[in-house]
Design a protein around this motif. Structure first.
Motif, PDB file in Angstrom:
ATOM      1  N   MET A 312      -1.547 -24.271  -1.994  1.00 46.10           N
ATOM      2  CA  MET A 312      -1.994 -23.012  -2.599  1.00 46.10           C
ATOM      3  C   MET A 312      -3.282 -23.218  -3.389  1.00 46.10           C
ATOM      4  SD  MET A 312      -0.063 -20.417  -1.774  1.00 46.10           S
ATOM      5  CE  MET A 312       0.357 -21.073  -0.154  1.00 46.10           C
ATOM      6  N   TRP A 313      -3.398 -24.353  -4.050  1.00 47.28           N
ATOM      7  CA  TRP A 313      -4.606 -24.619  -4.828  1.00 47.28           C
ATOM      8  C   TRP A 313      -5.752 -25.088  -3.930  1.00 47.28           C
ATOM      9  CZ3 TRP A 313      -0.994 -27.538  -8.668  1.00 47.28           C
ATOM     10  CH2 TRP A 313      -0.363 -26.605  -9.500  1.00 47.28           C
ATOM     11  N   LEU A 314      -5.458 -25.994  -2.997  1.00 51.53           N
ATOM     12  CA  LEU A 314      -6.501 -26.422  -2.066  1.00 51.53           C
ATOM     13  C   LEU A 314      -6.956 -25.268  -1.180  1.00 51.53           C
ATOM     14  CD1 LEU A 314      -5.288 -29.942  -0.840  1.00 51.53           C
ATOM     15  CD2 LEU A 314      -7.166 -29.428  -2.414  1.00 51.53           C
ATOM     16  N   GLY A 315      -6.054 -24.334  -0.914  1.00 46.83           N
ATOM     17  CA  GLY A 315      -6.390 -23.194  -0.066  1.00 46.83           C
ATOM     18  C   GLY A 315      -7.518 -22.348  -0.620  1.00 46.83           C
ATOM     19  N   ALA A 351      -3.793  -1.503  -6.753  1.00 49.41           N
ATOM     20  CA  ALA A 351      -2.597  -0.721  -6.425  1.00 49.41           C
ATOM     21  C   ALA A 351      -2.023  -0.044  -7.657  1.00 49.41           C
ATOM     22  CB  ALA A 351      -1.535  -1.616  -5.781  1.00 49.41           C
ATOM     23  N   ALA A 352      -1.449   1.149  -7.430  1.00 46.73           N
ATOM     24  CA  ALA A 352      -0.858   1.917  -8.523  1.00 46.73           C
ATOM     25  C   ALA A 352       0.545   1.439  -8.890  1.00 46.73           C
ATOM     26  CB  ALA A 352      -0.813   3.394  -8.141  1.00 46.73           C
ATOM     27  N   LYS A 353       1.088   0.510  -8.118  1.00 44.83           N
ATOM     28  CA  LYS A 353       2.439   0.021  -8.405  1.00 44.83           C
ATOM     29  C   LYS A 353       2.424  -0.781  -9.702  1.00 44.83           C
ATOM     30  CE  LYS A 353       6.247  -2.503  -6.180  1.00 44.83           C
ATOM     31  NZ  LYS A 353       7.211  -1.400  -6.201  1.00 44.83           N
ATOM     32  N   PRO A 354       3.081  -0.305 -10.760  1.00 38.60           N
ATOM     33  CA  PRO A 354       2.922  -0.938 -12.071  1.00 38.60           C
ATOM     34  C   PRO A 354       3.613  -2.293 -12.205  1.00 38.60           C
ATOM     35  CG  PRO A 354       4.471   0.887 -12.205  1.00 38.60           C
ATOM     36  CD  PRO A 354       3.906   0.918 -10.823  1.00 38.60           C
ATOM     37  N   ILE A 355       4.720  -2.493 -11.501  1.00 42.33           N
ATOM     38  CA  ILE A 355       5.471  -3.736 -11.608  1.00 42.33           C
ATOM     39  C   ILE A 355       5.322  -4.486 -10.284  1.00 42.33           C
ATOM     40  CG2 ILE A 355       7.688  -4.804 -12.075  1.00 42.33           C
ATOM     41  CD1 ILE A 355       6.557  -3.230 -14.424  1.00 42.33           C
ATOM     42  N   GLN A 356       4.746  -5.680 -10.351  1.00 44.21           N
ATOM     43  CA  GLN A 356       4.477  -6.450  -9.144  1.00 44.21           C
ATOM     44  C   GLN A 356       5.102  -7.839  -9.266  1.00 44.21           C
ATOM     45  OE1 GLN A 356       0.209  -6.393  -8.548  1.00 44.21           O
ATOM     46  NE2 GLN A 356       0.111  -4.162  -8.629  1.00 44.21           N
ATOM     47  N   PHE A 357       5.331  -8.450  -8.107  1.00 44.29           N
ATOM     48  CA  PHE A 357       6.035  -9.728  -8.062  1.00 44.29           C
ATOM     49  C   PHE A 357       5.321 -10.704  -7.118  1.00 44.29           C
ATOM     50  CE2 PHE A 357       9.126  -6.456  -9.059  1.00 44.29           C
ATOM     51  CZ  PHE A 357       9.780  -6.981 -10.170  1.00 44.29           C
ATOM     52  N   TYR A 358       5.649 -11.980  -7.275  1.00 46.34           N
ATOM     53  CA  TYR A 358       4.964 -13.001  -6.493  1.00 46.34           C
ATOM     54  C   TYR A 358       5.179 -12.838  -4.998  1.00 46.34           C
ATOM     55  CZ  TYR A 358       3.242 -17.507  -4.910  1.00 46.34           C
ATOM     56  OH  TYR A 358       2.542 -18.485  -4.262  1.00 46.34           O
ATOM     57  N   TYR A 359       6.299 -12.242  -4.573  1.00 43.00           N
ATOM     58  CA  TYR A 359       6.509 -12.104  -3.136  1.00 43.00           C
ATOM     59  C   TYR A 359       5.512 -11.146  -2.490  1.00 43.00           C
ATOM     60  CZ  TYR A 359       9.571  -8.242  -4.762  1.00 43.00           C
ATOM     61  OH  TYR A 359      10.095  -7.131  -5.397  1.00 43.00           O
ATOM     62  N   HIS A 360       4.793 -10.368  -3.312  1.00 43.59           N
ATOM     63  CA  HIS A 360       3.721  -9.546  -2.752  1.00 43.59           C
ATOM     64  C   HIS A 360       2.538 -10.401  -2.262  1.00 43.59           C
ATOM     65  CE1 HIS A 360       5.376  -6.134  -5.474  1.00 43.59           C
ATOM     66  NE2 HIS A 360       5.835  -5.999  -4.244  1.00 43.59           N
ATOM     67  N   TYR A 361       2.534 -11.660  -2.641  1.00 46.27           N
ATOM     68  CA  TYR A 361       1.473 -12.585  -2.227  1.00 46.27           C
ATOM     69  C   TYR A 361       1.803 -13.248  -0.888  1.00 46.27           C
ATOM     70  CZ  TYR A 361      -2.322 -16.000  -3.072  1.00 46.27           C
ATOM     71  OH  TYR A 361      -3.470 -16.750  -3.005  1.00 46.27           O
ATOM     72  N   PHE A 362       2.939 -12.957  -0.325  1.00 47.93           N
ATOM     73  CA  PHE A 362       3.396 -13.589   0.914  1.00 47.93           C
ATOM     74  C   PHE A 362       2.353 -13.456   2.028  1.00 47.93           C
ATOM     75  CE2 PHE A 362       7.302 -13.666   4.028  1.00 47.93           C
ATOM     76  CZ  PHE A 362       6.796 -14.806   4.621  1.00 47.93           C
ATOM     77  N   LEU A 363       1.945 -12.234   2.327  1.00 46.61           N
ATOM     78  CA  LEU A 363       0.991 -12.032   3.414  1.00 46.61           C
ATOM     79  C   LEU A 363      -0.380 -12.640   3.091  1.00 46.61           C
ATOM     80  CD1 LEU A 363       0.674 -10.875   6.236  1.00 46.61           C
ATOM     81  CD2 LEU A 363       0.095  -8.669   5.219  1.00 46.61           C
ATOM     82  N   PRO A 364      -0.949 -12.403   1.896  1.00 51.29           N
ATOM     83  CA  PRO A 364      -2.213 -13.077   1.597  1.00 51.29           C
ATOM     84  C   PRO A 364      -2.135 -14.592   1.710  1.00 51.29           C
ATOM     85  CG  PRO A 364      -1.813 -11.330   0.001  1.00 51.29           C
ATOM     86  CD  PRO A 364      -0.579 -11.447   0.832  1.00 51.29           C
ATOM     87  N   SER A 365      -0.984 -15.169   1.337  1.00 49.53           N
ATOM     88  CA  SER A 365      -0.860 -16.634   1.404  1.00 49.53           C
ATOM     89  C   SER A 365      -0.948 -17.145   2.832  1.00 49.53           C
ATOM     90  CB  SER A 365       0.462 -17.082   0.773  1.00 49.53           C
ATOM     91  OG  SER A 365       1.564 -16.830   1.619  1.00 49.53           O
ATOM     92  N   CYS A 366      -0.538 -16.339   3.792  1.00 51.85           N
ATOM     93  CA  CYS A 366      -0.653 -16.744   5.204  1.00 51.85           C
ATOM     94  C   CYS A 366      -2.120 -16.900   5.597  1.00 51.85           C
ATOM     95  CB  CYS A 366       0.021 -15.718   6.110  1.00 51.85           C
ATOM     96  SG  CYS A 366       1.813 -15.587   5.887  1.00 51.85           S
ATOM     97  N   PHE A 367      -2.969 -16.027   5.095  1.00 46.15           N
ATOM     98  CA  PHE A 367      -4.405 -16.114   5.390  1.00 46.15           C
ATOM     99  C   PHE A 367      -5.052 -17.242   4.592  1.00 46.15           C
ATOM    100  CE2 PHE A 367      -3.481 -11.383   5.637  1.00 46.15           C
ATOM    101  CZ  PHE A 367      -3.096 -11.456   6.964  1.00 46.15           C
TER     102      PHE A 367
END
Length: 427
Positions: A312-315, A351-367
């Motif tokens: 994740m950091w080297l990425g 995004a207007a979603k006020p409460i967000q979580f790390y699993y929202h990073y799932f798709l970006p992490s693939c890229f």
């Protein structure tokens, strides 16, 4: 010339081997914990209601993911195996599709195989392949859409290209129907097609010529049908069971009204959560989510969601290289990866979603991991092969070290989690 021949040799069999090994690993401990955990407590009741037809719960999310979980219950029973079997299959599909997408985009064998290893050991894909949540289906179908789109652009047969475009459109619709996270990226395939068509015609006087790349014989209008109209039709069709529930949450609404209601529900969640985080914490990999940490099935077990700290950091350096390669060398594969990451993380910044979580990073992490794979392949091609192998070996080693708290293995005692707490934000 030998290296060039190796790079252009399709690693299909190796991709299949990596996918099979990953799938078998996902099946191991799939039955643990034997009870519902984390967001399964929301999605399993919703899936059971779909089977009974008596009620429709969890209306804030589109229905496909819950329909797939319901299919697993119908197939294998209302148990841990039935709940999670399709998550494991989706994880395998996501891994294979990601590798094939990068192959068709780059034709760089070493990058493709590196991506398979990085994605399989990147934590997020593995953890979500062992839990009945919606994210794994969204990611798997979106990566499948990228694979099929990139494959279509490589086809010499117009008939085969049309089939791939149509399948890409279907996969795109299914991805949005699993979870809305894919929706902001959905127009990108059509925009990629448009950009490649304009690039192919940049020396001509017309922008409507069909006899040009990326697909000769396919007009912009036809591409819009495959990549725009078809995904929306597939997405809409998945709502059919929701509208069959008498007095359900969408009673008296049309599809547009139902979506306004869903959006309102999404934006109404404002109560603080101990595991909530921000996009900056996702990028830095500094805030984890504990999906499970309790005594269950006879012992202390845990499942922590965080990205592989090494990759994740080297990425981030890999993505910076992609931006440079896109501008300096006109690398289309690097440009696509950079754009996909930037837009997928950019959506959560605004995004207007006020409460967000790390699993929202799932798709970006693939890229992100795709960018790292391209970067280390570039180093290897320039004689710095040790860096390529060091990153892959390091990723596997870190995954193996964290495996007990990714897979609900036996941990010994309640303080066992301290073994893996590299950062305070992971506690």
């Amino acid at each position: 010339m030998t290296a060039e021949r190796e790079q252009t040799s399709d690693p299909l069999l190796a991709c299949l081997g990596l996918t099979l090994a990953f799938f078998l690993l996902c099946l191991w401990r799939l039955w643990l914990p034997s009870g519902a955990y984390f967001d399964e407590i929301h999605y399993l009741p919703a899936a059971r209601d779909l089977l009974s037809g008596a009620e429709y719960r969890n209306p804030e999310h589109p229905p496909l993911g819950k329909e797939i979980i319901a299919a697993g219950i119908a197939l294998l029973g209302d148990n841990a195996g039935g709940w999670r079997i399709f998550s494991a299959l989706a994880g395998a599909l996501g891994l294979f599709a990601g590798m094939r997408a990068l192959w068709h985009a780059s034709h760089r064998r070493d990058a493709v195989l590196a991506y398979g290893v990085l994605l399989a050991t990147g934590f997020l894909l593995f953890v979500h392949a062992q839990i009945a949540m919606l994210d794994i289906f969204m990611v798997a179908f979106f990566l499948a859409a990228l694979w099929l789109f990139a494959s279509a652009c490589r086809q010499r047969s117009v008939a085969r290209a049309r089939i791939d475009l149509g399948l890409a459109g279907i996969a795109l619709g299914l991805s949005m129907a699993a979870k809305w996270n894919a929706a902001p990226l959905a127009p990108l395939l059509g925009l990629f097609f448009l950009a490649m068509r304009l690039d192919a015609l940049r020396l001509r006087d017309t922008f409507t010529d069909e006899d040009a790349g990326p697909l000769r014989g396919v007009s912009l209008v036809e591409a819009a049908l495959w990549l725009g109209v078809l995904p929306l039709a597939v997405y809409s069709a998945t709502f059919w069971p929701a509208f069959q529930v008498e007095n359900g949450p969408f009673a008296g609404m049309d599809l547009f009204g139902a979506h306004l209601h869903m959006l309102e529900l999404q934006e109404s969640v404002k109560q603080a959560h101990p595991y909530q985080s921000t996009w900056g914490q996702w990028v830095l990999n500094s805030r984890a989510i504990w999906y499970l940490y309790e005594v269950t099935d006879g012992t202390q077990r845990g499942v922590m969601l965080i990205g592989n700290p090494l990759t994740m950091w080297l990425g981030l350096a890999g993505l910076a290289w992609c931006g440079w390669a896109a501008l300096a060398s006109r690398r289309g594969d690097a440009a696509a990866v950079f754009v996909l990451y930037a837009l997928s993380i950019g959506f959560w910044i605004v995004a207007a979603k006020p409460i967000q979580f790390y699993y929202h990073y799932f798709l970006p992490s693939c890229f992100l991991l795709a960018g790292l794979a391209l970067a280390i392949e570039w180093l290897k091609a320039r004689g710095i092969g040790w860096a390529y192998w060091a990153v892959l070996a390091g990723s596997v080693a870190v995954f193996a070290w964290f495996y007990p708290i990714l897979s609900a293995a036996e941990l010994g005692d309640v303080q066992a989690f301290n073994t893996w707490m590299w950062l305070d934000g992971w506690r």
